[in-house]
Write a protein that holds these residues in place. Structure first.
Motif, PDB file in Angstrom:
ATOM      1  N   ALA A 119       0.826  -1.207   0.000  1.00 13.77           N
ATOM      2  CA  ALA A 119       0.000   0.000   0.000  1.00 13.77           C
ATOM      3  C   ALA A 119       0.858   1.254   0.000  1.00 13.77           C
ATOM      4  N   LEU A 120       1.889   1.239   0.818  1.00 17.13           N
ATOM      5  CA  LEU A 120       2.778   2.405   0.894  1.00 17.13           C
ATOM      6  C   LEU A 120       3.431   2.665  -0.465  1.00 17.13           C
ATOM      7  N   ARG A 121       3.918   1.612  -1.111  1.00 22.25           N
ATOM      8  CA  ARG A 121       4.563   1.802  -2.419  1.00 22.25           C
ATOM      9  C   ARG A 121       3.583   2.333  -3.457  1.00 22.25           C
ATOM     10  N   PHE A 122       2.366   1.797  -3.482  1.00 25.54           N
ATOM     11  CA  PHE A 122       1.387   2.251  -4.466  1.00 25.54           C
ATOM     12  C   PHE A 122       0.989   3.705  -4.227  1.00 25.54           C
ATOM     13  N   ALA A 123       0.935   4.125  -2.953  1.00 25.52           N
ATOM     14  CA  ALA A 123       0.615   5.523  -2.662  1.00 25.52           C
ATOM     15  C   ALA A 123       1.776   6.435  -3.045  1.00 25.52           C
ATOM     16  N   ARG A 124       2.959   6.059  -2.638  1.00 26.90           N
ATOM     17  CA  ARG A 124       4.153   6.910  -2.850  1.00 26.90           C
ATOM     18  C   ARG A 124       4.586   6.947  -4.309  1.00 26.90           C
ATOM     19  N   ASP A 125       4.648   5.780  -4.942  1.00 24.05           N
ATOM     20  CA  ASP A 125       5.195   5.687  -6.300  1.00 24.05           C
ATOM     21  C   ASP A 125       4.123   5.680  -7.376  1.00 24.05           C
ATOM     22  N   GLY A 126       2.886   5.436  -6.999  1.00 24.74           N
ATOM     23  CA  GLY A 126       1.788   5.425  -7.948  1.00 24.74           C
ATOM     24  C   GLY A 126       1.528   4.055  -8.537  1.00 24.74           C
ATOM     25  N   TYR A 127       0.417   3.964  -9.247  1.00 26.29           N
ATOM     26  CA  TYR A 127       0.013   2.745  -9.939  1.00 26.29           C
ATOM     27  C   TYR A 127      -0.873   3.166 -11.106  1.00 26.29           C
ATOM     28  N   PRO A 128      -0.961   2.362 -12.167  1.00 23.72           N
ATOM     29  CA  PRO A 128      -1.834   2.726 -13.296  1.00 23.72           C
ATOM     30  C   PRO A 128      -3.305   2.591 -12.882  1.00 23.72           C
ATOM     31  N   ILE A 129      -4.040   3.662 -12.978  1.00 18.97           N
ATOM     32  CA  ILE A 129      -5.406   3.679 -12.478  1.00 18.97           C
ATOM     33  C   ILE A 129      -6.321   2.824 -13.362  1.00 18.97           C
ATOM     34  N   HIS A 130      -7.200   2.066 -12.722  1.00 17.66           N
ATOM     35  CA  HIS A 130      -8.129   1.184 -13.435  1.00 17.66           C
ATOM     36  C   HIS A 130      -9.239   2.010 -14.086  1.00 17.66           C
ATOM     37  N   HIS A 131      -9.789   1.497 -15.180  1.00 19.01           N
ATOM     38  CA  HIS A 131     -10.812   2.271 -15.906  1.00 19.01           C
ATOM     39  C   HIS A 131     -12.059   2.491 -15.058  1.00 19.01           C
ATOM     40  N   PHE A 132     -12.406   1.541 -14.169  1.00 17.96           N
ATOM     41  CA  PHE A 132     -13.584   1.734 -13.318  1.00 17.96           C
ATOM     42  C   PHE A 132     -13.363   2.903 -12.362  1.00 17.96           C
ATOM     43  N   THR A 133     -12.181   2.961 -11.745  1.00 20.04           N
ATOM     44  CA  THR A 133     -11.877   4.062 -10.830  1.00 20.04           C
ATOM     45  C   THR A 133     -11.861   5.392 -11.574  1.00 20.04           C
ATOM     46  N   ALA A 134     -11.239   5.421 -12.740  1.00 22.18           N
ATOM     47  CA  ALA A 134     -11.202   6.651 -13.525  1.00 22.18           C
ATOM     48  C   ALA A 134     -12.616   7.108 -13.889  1.00 22.18           C
ATOM     49  N   ALA A 135     -13.471   6.167 -14.245  1.00 24.53           N
ATOM     50  CA  ALA A 135     -14.848   6.511 -14.618  1.00 24.53           C
ATOM     51  C   ALA A 135     -15.619   7.044 -13.428  1.00 24.53           C
ATOM     52  N   GLU A 136     -15.409   6.459 -12.245  1.00 26.14           N
ATOM     53  CA  GLU A 136     -16.112   6.926 -11.050  1.00 26.14           C
ATOM     54  C   GLU A 136     -15.664   8.327 -10.660  1.00 26.14           C
ATOM     55  N   ILE A 137     -14.366   8.609 -10.774  1.00 29.69           N
ATOM     56  CA  ILE A 137     -13.877   9.957 -10.477  1.00 29.69           C
ATOM     57  C   ILE A 137     -14.457  10.953 -11.485  1.00 29.69           C
ATOM     58  N   ALA A 138     -14.490  10.567 -12.756  1.00 27.13           N
ATOM     59  CA  ALA A 138     -15.061  11.448 -13.777  1.00 27.13           C
ATOM     60  C   ALA A 138     -16.522  11.750 -13.482  1.00 27.13           C
ATOM     61  N   LYS A 139     -17.251  10.739 -13.053  1.00 25.21           N
ATOM     62  CA  LYS A 139     -18.673  10.905 -12.764  1.00 25.21           C
ATOM     63  C   LYS A 139     -18.901  11.902 -11.628  1.00 25.21           C
ATOM     64  N   ARG A 140     -17.924  11.975 -10.726  1.00 29.19           N
ATOM     65  CA  ARG A 140     -18.084  12.828  -9.547  1.00 29.19           C
ATOM     66  C   ARG A 140     -17.061  13.968  -9.512  1.00 29.19           C
ATOM     67  N   ALA A 141     -16.595  14.365 -10.667  1.00 31.51           N
ATOM     68  CA  ALA A 141     -15.572  15.410 -10.733  1.00 31.51           C
ATOM     69  C   ALA A 141     -16.019  16.690 -10.039  1.00 31.51           C
ATOM     70  N   ASP A 142     -17.289  17.051 -10.206  1.00 37.27           N
ATOM     71  CA  ASP A 142     -17.779  18.277  -9.558  1.00 37.27           C
ATOM     72  C   ASP A 142     -17.783  18.145  -8.038  1.00 37.27           C
ATOM     73  N   HIS A 143     -18.011  16.929  -7.529  1.00 33.92           N
ATOM     74  CA  HIS A 143     -17.929  16.716  -6.088  1.00 33.92           C
ATOM     75  C   HIS A 143     -16.504  16.948  -5.601  1.00 33.92           C
ATOM     76  N   TYR A 144     -15.536  16.403  -6.327  1.00 37.14           N
ATOM     77  CA  TYR A 144     -14.149  16.567  -5.916  1.00 37.14           C
ATOM     78  C   TYR A 144     -13.694  18.021  -5.984  1.00 37.14           C
ATOM     79  N   ARG A 145     -14.234  18.779  -6.923  1.00 35.89           N
ATOM     80  CA  ARG A 145     -13.806  20.167  -7.090  1.00 35.89           C
ATOM     81  C   ARG A 145     -14.264  21.062  -5.934  1.00 35.89           C
ATOM     82  N   ARG A 146     -15.215  20.617  -5.136  1.00 38.47           N
ATOM     83  CA  ARG A 146     -15.709  21.456  -4.036  1.00 38.47           C
ATOM     84  C   ARG A 146     -14.633  21.755  -3.011  1.00 38.47           C
ATOM     85  N   TRP A 147     -13.680  20.842  -2.863  1.00 39.16           N
ATOM     86  CA  TRP A 147     -12.665  20.971  -1.822  1.00 39.16           C
ATOM     87  C   TRP A 147     -11.278  20.902  -2.443  1.00 39.16           C
TER      88      TRP A 147
END
Length: 588
Positions: free
Chosen positions: A149-177
């Motif tokens: 977990a530490l390595r994936f947080a620090r160094d990153g990982y290729p984001i899955h299409h489901f996660t990318a789609a969920e973030i896109a769906k809620r982009a306006d929610h994320y922009r609030r903060w």
């Protein structure tokens, strides 16, 4: 009684070969809602850890690789079968409302709703749950199980299409903060599938905990784990969280953090066709699965035919009765009197079963029962008005299960999203927003109260046969969870499907009850069917009174099941991971 189909014939008979192979082995196995979490858990098993060590590793990794749905500071209800004790235990993994919580605040200032953001925070419970599991039942350190977990947080990982789609769906929610946007919309852009996704603040938080453990571990493994807990609940992380709440109108205090403890409790339990099924208690929705199995015990389910109109109707009507009981009775047993033994009794199930008509659907949520007088109906809680605006089941939550060569079995459903709660600056974490599953209604057993746990949707399960572990299973999906879990379990037990076929089979979801998440949407009579269910089946169900809405053939809205099965006769481990999401299994 009809016999289950043999594993090697089930796919041929049902005519739907799975998209993925069944993973089989004899030594150890890990399955998770994301393939990188499965890898992290499997690596711990390969390094000599037990199922508890591996399950914690997978769960912590979920909080990095699926941090849109699972938070390190969220919830983590756990079920464990301990082979040396031949015992099933639960770790609550659910936080409490802050002591400063006021029901009147939500009624007066927010029109009876629980707003997104800090005011829906409950005490973060997942870190305490992970540490409790490791200390009491594991063999490894926090640093050893959190390395991936530490390595994936620090160094990153290729984001899955489901996660990318969920973030896109809620982009306006994320922009609030600001801090949410900085992490989930890097450089102001929605991440694309395959982009390297890095969470440096979360990496530093995990590294801080690992370093605190290392400094104290000279006194032993338990002392090191205590240092991790103290660092989160008493040290710099707690101070940062509490200061942010104080400065921004939140309710969480240093006392809330310092006094919090998870609980090790006995599970809720029933027996179905000789299989002992276990879930967490009535502070969760887990017992819905048990109640529904009780209602279905005496039906010839195989004779009804898999996913026939009669089969779907029977399961849906049984589920509606149990969701009605959830609405009327389920809540934190430390605050409300839950008739636990009555709700799970055979006599009560028999009386409720008589309400199921084979030719007609309940047009709305039916009345709850009265376990103290099984043939009677209780006075129903006030139901909200039907919701007219279309809505989809929530996507949050993931799942991990593991088993080891010693026979231990671990099952957990970590959760809490990052789009409805502020990221605490500098930490990369969102303290649990699970307060969204409470009610601002004094008549509800799940009403808001200081120190009380919300009624939790994440609901891991496991099962034994002849005293030996045979299943661990779970899924994301809010109120979909008991429904997807019921269907996959019956696909295996009644219809003999292997685990992969069992989790990939077409599903159906009733929504004829108030949703667990505020504003508690309610869709009387609504039944969603995945597209692979026959159209004439939908027409038959509509004729019975179900309000049919079709979903795509395989939709993430119907869950993302993981099913680990142990064939005790052959000594074979088998696992199925749902292709509807990023689930994966590894084993040998």
């Amino acid at each position: 009684m009809p016999q289950p189909l043999h594993f090697h014939h089930a796919e041929e008979i049902h005519g739907d070969w799975p998209h993925r192979p069944v993973i089989r082995g004899t030594h150890h196995m890990a399955i998770a809602g994301h393939y990188l979490a499965a890898h992290a858990a499997f690596a711990v098993l390969e390094a000599g850890g037990n199922a508890i060590d591996a399950g914690v590793a997978g769960g912590i990794t979920e909080a990095v690789v699926e941090s849109d749905q699972v938070n390190f500071a969220g919830v983590a209800p756990i079920l464990i079968y301990l082979a040396d004790r031949r015992e099933v235990v639960t770790i609550s993994g659910l936080g409490t409302w802050p002591l400063a919580t006021s029901l009147d605040l939500f009624k007066r200032e927010y029109a009876g709703s629980i707003p997104e953001g800090l005011l829906r925070t409950v005490v973060p419970a997942a870190p305490a749950a992970w540490i409790e599991a490791l200390e009491k039942f594991g063999t490894m350190s926090f640093g050893e199980v959190s390395g991936a977990a530490l390595r994936f947080a620090r160094d990153g990982y290729p984001i899955h299409h489901f996660t990318a789609a969920e973030i896109a769906k809620r982009a306006d929610h994320y922009r609030r903060w600001t801090h949410n946007a900085e992490i989930y919309l890097p450089k102001g852009e929605v991440p694309r599938a395959g982009d390297l996704f890095i969470q440096p603040d979360l990496g530093r938080t995990l590294q801080y905990l690992v370093d605190e453990e290392a400094s104290a571990s000279i006194k032993g493994r338990v002392a090191g784990l205590k240092a991790v807990r103290d660092a989160f609940y008493l040290g710099d992380i707690a101070t940062t969280i509490v200061d942010y709440h104080r400065q921004n109108g939140g309710l969480l205090s240093a006392q809330d953090m310092a006094s919090f403890q998870v609980e090790i409790e006995p599970p809720a339990h029933t027996t179905f066709r000789g299989i002992d099924v276990y879930t967490c208690g009535f502070w969760s929705q887990g017992p819905i699965l048990l109640q529904t199995l009780n209602l279905l015990k005496d039906y010839d389910l195989a004779g009804l035919g898999h996913n026939s109109a009669a089969y779907i109707h029977t399961l849906v009507e049984a589920l509606k009765l149990c969701f009605a009981d959830r609405h009327h009775y389920y809540g934190d047993p430390r605050f409300v009197e839950v008739p636990e033994s009555g709700l799970l009794s055979t006599e009560y199930a028999a009386c409720r079963r008589r309400l199921i008509r084979n030719d007609r659907a309940f047009p709305e949520m039916p009345p709850a029962g009265d376990p103290s007088s099984p043939g009677a109906l209780s006075k129903p809680c006030e139901k909200p008005e039907p919701t007219l605006i279309p809505s989809s089941p929530g996507p949050d939550t993931s799942y991990v299960s593991t088993t080891d060569k010693w026979g231990n079995l671990f099952s957990v459903s970590p959760s809490d999203p990052s789009y409805d709660m502020q990221v605490i600056p500098g930490t990369g974490i969102c303290p649990s927003s699970r307060g969204t599953q409470s009610w601002v209604d004094p008549a509800s057993p799940s009403c808001v109260a200081p120190g009380k746990r919300p009624r939790l949707t994440p609901m891991p399960a496991l099962a034994l046969k002849k005293g030996r572990p045979v299943y661990a299973f779970g899924t994301p999906g809010g109120d979909v969870q008991p429904q997807a879990m019921l269907q996959s379990f019956l696909n295996s037990v009644i219809f003999g499907m292997n685990p992969q076929s069992a989790v990939e089979a077409p599903r159906f979801v009733t929504r004829s009850f108030p949703d667990s998440f505020t504003p508690h949407n309610y869709y009387p009579g609504l039944l969603n069917l995945e597209g692979r269910i026959e159209r004439h089946t939908g027409e038959e169900l509509a004729a019975m009174g179900h309000r049919i809405e079709w979903w795509p053939d395989r939709t993430s809205r119907s869950g993302g099941m993981c099913l680990l099965e142990i064939d005790i006769e052959r000594g074979i481990l088998q696992a199925g991971a749902d292709c509807r999401r990023a689930s994966y299994a590894l084993g040998w």
